[in-house]
Design a protein around this motif. Structure first.
Motif, PDB file in Angstrom:
ATOM      1  N   GLY A 290      12.847  -8.096  -7.709  1.00 17.09           N
ATOM      2  CA  GLY A 290      14.289  -8.336  -7.720  1.00 17.09           C
ATOM      3  C   GLY A 290      15.073  -7.197  -7.097  1.00 17.09           C
TER       4      GLY A 290
ATOM      5  N   ASP B 210      12.149 -10.147  -3.326  1.00 17.99           N
ATOM      6  CA  ASP B 210      12.843 -11.336  -3.821  1.00 17.99           C
ATOM      7  C   ASP B 210      11.851 -12.239  -4.561  1.00 17.99           C
ATOM      8  OD1 ASP B 210      14.336 -13.581  -4.285  1.00 17.99           O
ATOM      9  OD2 ASP B 210      14.694 -14.063  -2.169  1.00 17.99           O
TER      10      ASP B 210
ATOM     11  N   SER C 147      11.485 -15.907  -3.606  1.00 15.71           N
ATOM     12  CA  SER C 147      10.954 -16.363  -2.321  1.00 15.71           C
ATOM     13  C   SER C 147       9.738 -17.264  -2.517  1.00 15.71           C
ATOM     14  CB  SER C 147      10.622 -15.175  -1.407  1.00 15.71           C
ATOM     15  OG  SER C 147       9.721 -14.276  -1.998  1.00 15.71           O
TER      16      SER C 147
ATOM     17  N   TYR D 230      13.812  -7.589   0.590  1.00 19.06           N
ATOM     18  CA  TYR D 230      15.205  -7.688   1.036  1.00 19.06           C
ATOM     19  C   TYR D 230      15.377  -6.938   2.352  1.00 19.06           C
ATOM     20  CZ  TYR D 230      16.183  -9.704  -3.506  1.00 19.06           C
ATOM     21  OH  TYR D 230      16.184 -10.533  -4.604  1.00 19.06           O
TER      22      TYR D 230
ATOM     23  N   ARG E  79      22.705  -7.522  -6.915  1.00 14.43           N
ATOM     24  CA  ARG E  79      22.647  -8.408  -5.749  1.00 14.43           C
ATOM     25  C   ARG E  79      23.352  -9.745  -5.977  1.00 14.43           C
ATOM     26  NH1 ARG E  79      19.334  -6.479  -1.913  1.00 14.43           N
ATOM     27  NH2 ARG E  79      17.747  -4.934  -2.469  1.00 14.43           N
ATOM     28  N   GLN E  80      23.391 -10.189  -7.205  1.00 11.11           N
ATOM     29  CA  GLN E  80      23.903 -11.539  -7.479  1.00 11.11           C
ATOM     30  C   GLN E  80      25.213 -11.535  -8.266  1.00 11.11           C
ATOM     31  OE1 GLN E  80      20.300 -12.707  -9.315  1.00 11.11           O
ATOM     32  NE2 GLN E  80      19.320 -13.303  -7.397  1.00 11.11           N
TER      33      GLN E  80
END
Length: 223
Positions: A15, A19, A22, A99, A196-197
């Motif tokens: 994370g 990813d 993926s 990433y 990231r989110q």
């Protein structure tokens, strides 16, 4: 806050550098239109099982936990998991996409110690790092398997100090996982939450020292 003197940049793996979702592509290939749901449940249970096993005192490797979590996810979603499909999905976890900014950031950190510190066991981490384009830029790959204490226990983070030969206040620890950031901050590391989110930080009585949308933000700590 005054700028800390950082000697070691330490990165969580899943994370943060890689990813975990993926695997959706492979999940969709094997189970059409079920990929995202399987991936979400798989990751949720992977974390949950590591926390529960830590509490119960029944440590097993993260690879074993990942396999158990996959079985749960497939049952939850209502799809059959053959031995062949299990092998394909677990193999996909060893080749996660990283990433896009990771390699460039690591190249800029070259004068400093750079390590990965993960709950993942080496049978997962080694092929993952070797498959990436930046393995040669990482000095150490550290796993909690050496102490059999999952993050976020204080004993797990102690491994970083012993292996890298640094003090707590000389470490900048990066993770996209709020629970990991809470544990590392509590332990005494400087922490950078790679949000990231656009998540909300967990209410655990500690806050990250820094927050960035990706790893490029940590470059302000150079020099």
């Amino acid at each position: 806050m005054s700028k800390p003197t950082i000697k070691a940049f330490v990165f969580d793996a899943y994370g943060t550098l890689f990813d975990v979702h993926s695997v959706i592509e492979k999940c969709n290939e094997l189970f059409p239109d079920k990929g995202e749901e399987i991936s979400q449940v798989w990751r949720q249970k992977q974390l949950e099982y590591s926390f529960l096993r830590q509490l119960m005192g029944t440590y097993t490797t993260f690879f074993s936990i990942t396999k158990d979590a996959l079985h749960y996810a497939c049952k939850q979603v209502g799809v059959g998991l053959s031995e062949k499909k299990e092998k394909e999905l677990l193999s996909a976890y060893l080749k996660l996409n990283h990433y896009e900014e990771v390699k460039g950031v690591l190249e800029k950190l070259n004068p400093y110690q750079k390590a990965i510190f993960s709950n993942g066991s080496l049978d997962m981490l080694s092929p993952l790092v070797e498959h990436s384009s930046f393995g040669h830029l990482v000095d150490d790959v550290l796993t909690v398997d050496e102490v059999k204490q999952f993050k976020p226990t204080p004993m797990s983070y102690q491994l970083v100090l012993e292996k890298l030969g640094v003090r707590r206040e000389e470490v900048l620890f990066m993770s996209s996982n709020p629970w990991d950031i809470a544990g590392a901050t509590n332990f005494g590391f400087y922490t950078a939450w790679i949000n990231r989110q656009d998540k909300v930080m967990d209410e655990l009585g500690v806050r990250p020292h820094y927050e960035y949308k990706d790893l490029n933000g940590i470059l302000e700590h150079l020099g």
